[in-house]
Design a protein around this motif. Structure first.
Motif, PDB file in Angstrom:
ATOM      1  N   ALA A   1       0.824  -1.212   0.000  1.00  0.00           N
ATOM      2  CA  ALA A   1       0.000   0.000   0.000  1.00  0.00           C
ATOM      3  C   ALA A   1       0.861   1.267   0.000  1.00  0.00           C
ATOM      4  N   GLY A   2       2.076   1.160   0.526  1.00  0.00           N
ATOM      5  CA  GLY A   2       2.956   2.324   0.598  1.00  0.00           C
ATOM      6  C   GLY A   2       3.791   2.531  -0.660  1.00  0.00           C
ATOM      7  N   ALA A   3       3.758   1.561  -1.574  1.00  0.00           N
ATOM      8  CA  ALA A   3       4.665   1.596  -2.725  1.00  0.00           C
ATOM      9  C   ALA A   3       4.430   2.811  -3.623  1.00  0.00           C
ATOM     10  N   GLU A   4       3.161   3.151  -3.816  1.00  0.00           N
ATOM     11  CA  GLU A   4       2.818   4.267  -4.708  1.00  0.00           C
ATOM     12  C   GLU A   4       3.543   5.539  -4.291  1.00  0.00           C
TER      13      GLU A   4
ATOM     14  N   SER B   1      -8.424  -0.554  -8.591  1.00  0.00           N
ATOM     15  CA  SER B   1      -8.349   0.896  -8.773  1.00  0.00           C
ATOM     16  C   SER B   1      -7.417   1.147  -9.936  1.00  0.00           C
ATOM     17  N   LEU B   2      -7.524   2.321 -10.522  1.00  0.00           N
ATOM     18  CA  LEU B   2      -6.545   2.663 -11.538  1.00  0.00           C
ATOM     19  C   LEU B   2      -5.426   3.423 -10.858  1.00  0.00           C
ATOM     20  N   SER B   3      -4.535   2.670 -10.262  1.00  0.00           N
ATOM     21  CA  SER B   3      -3.446   3.271  -9.495  1.00  0.00           C
ATOM     22  C   SER B   3      -2.143   3.045 -10.245  1.00  0.00           C
ATOM     23  N   LEU B   4      -1.077   3.561  -9.684  1.00  0.00           N
ATOM     24  CA  LEU B   4       0.243   3.321 -10.268  1.00  0.00           C
ATOM     25  C   LEU B   4       0.558   1.823 -10.295  1.00  0.00           C
ATOM     26  N   LEU B   5       0.073   1.096  -9.299  1.00  0.00           N
ATOM     27  CA  LEU B   5       0.288  -0.355  -9.295  1.00  0.00           C
ATOM     28  C   LEU B   5      -0.375  -0.987 -10.515  1.00  0.00           C
TER      29      LEU B   5
END
Ligand SMILES: Nc1ncnc2c1ncn2[C@@H]1O[C@H](COP(=O)(O)OP(=O)(O)O)[C@@H](O)[C@H]1O
Ligand SMILES: [Mg+2]
Length: 258
Positions: free
Chosen positions: A96-99, A132-136
């Motif tokens: 969860a902290g990677a972004e 979600s459309l996240s960086l991941l």
């Protein structure tokens, strides 16, 4: 062994059967002697949990792979599972902290590509993406070569595919031109309900998905949820359940056998 098929299982909605499909399709394919790797890229790490994998102290996870300043050897992050031919790179809540950690890094969308050296080791790599459309998720799109979209046979789920297809177009333009839509997988299918049948009809008549709707829908089946609770893929937990049958049919379809 030839390059693996790298299949991302994505949908920006949660609870549509992404993780269930990753775990059970991957497990089903091992029955045809395929060597399969799951990569858990969801900070909720449900794929890791559903397979009963406890991450031990010092075990690198997806988090370490994508945040390390100097690339680690990705093979070090691969864990065996109790099932022969089935492997996983686990996730943990650290992910969860990677972004935030990657925000100032150059080419931050290419971190998951660090796993590419594993591609000649496996027949299939399945990537479980977050809802979600996240960086991941962008990292998942950059790494994969095929996309499988589970779609609940619910009216709003069908409408939500519009956004996802737009996202895929953008990803192809900007990040990964080679990314193919493998198909849309109807999930939580209940042929007794009118809603389920109506969504199946809409999907099969949709011009955007000609030849791309899997003819092997996944029925609603409580044994699937039960098997996750027991931390076993349903194809091994209850071989004659609807869940096992449906994921086995999907595997055969993907192998080109039906
Ligand atoms: N075909 C199905 N029938 C019944 N329950 C299912 C089915 N597919 C998934 N589930 C259950 O629904 C919940 C959400 O599924 P999950 O695969 O975790 O969705 P996602 O990864 O898209 O958030 C889980 O509890 C799972 O066990
Ligand atoms: Mg999930």
């Amino acid at each position: 062994m030839a390059d693996s098929r790298i299949i991302a299982v994505v949908n920006e909605k949660g609870g549509v059967g992404k993780t269930t499909t990753v775990v059970n399709l991957a497990a089903a394919l091992t029955q045809w002697d395929k060597k399969v790797l799951i990569v858990d890229v969801d900070p909720q790490f449900n794929a890791t949990r559903n397979l009963g994998i406890a991450v031990e102290e010092g075990q690198p996870t997806t988090y370490e792979l994508i945040t390390a300043k100097k690339p680690l050897n990705p093979a070090k992050a691969v864990c065996e599972t109790p099932w022969s031919g089935l492997f996983i790179i686990p996730a943990s809540s650290d992910l969860a902290g990677a972004e935030v950690e990657l925000v100032n890094e150059i080419a931050r969308e290419n971190r998951l590509k660090r796993l590419k050296p594993l591609a000649d080791e496996y027949d299939f790599i399945f990537v479980d993406a977050p809802p979600s459309l996240s960086l991941l998720t962008v990292n998942v799109f950059a790494f994969a070569n095929e996309v499988l979209i589970p779609c609940q046979t619910q009216p709003h789920a069908y409408a939500a595919l519009d956004d996802l297809l737009e996202t895929l177009d953008l990803v192809r333009e900007e990040i990964n031109p080679e990314l193919n839509l493998l198909g849309v997988l109807p999930t939580f299918y209940d042929p007794r309900t009118r809603v389920s049948r109506a969504v199946m009809d809409s999907l099969s008549q949709d011009q955007r998905f000609v030849g791309k709707v899997f003819p092997t829908p996944i029925r609603t089946n409580t044994t699937i949820a039960e098997s996750a609770m027991h931390q076993k893929p349903v194809v091994f937990f209850a071989r004659s359940s609807f869940g096992a049958m449906d994921y086995n049919s999907l595997a055969q379809h993907i192998l080109g056998q039906i």
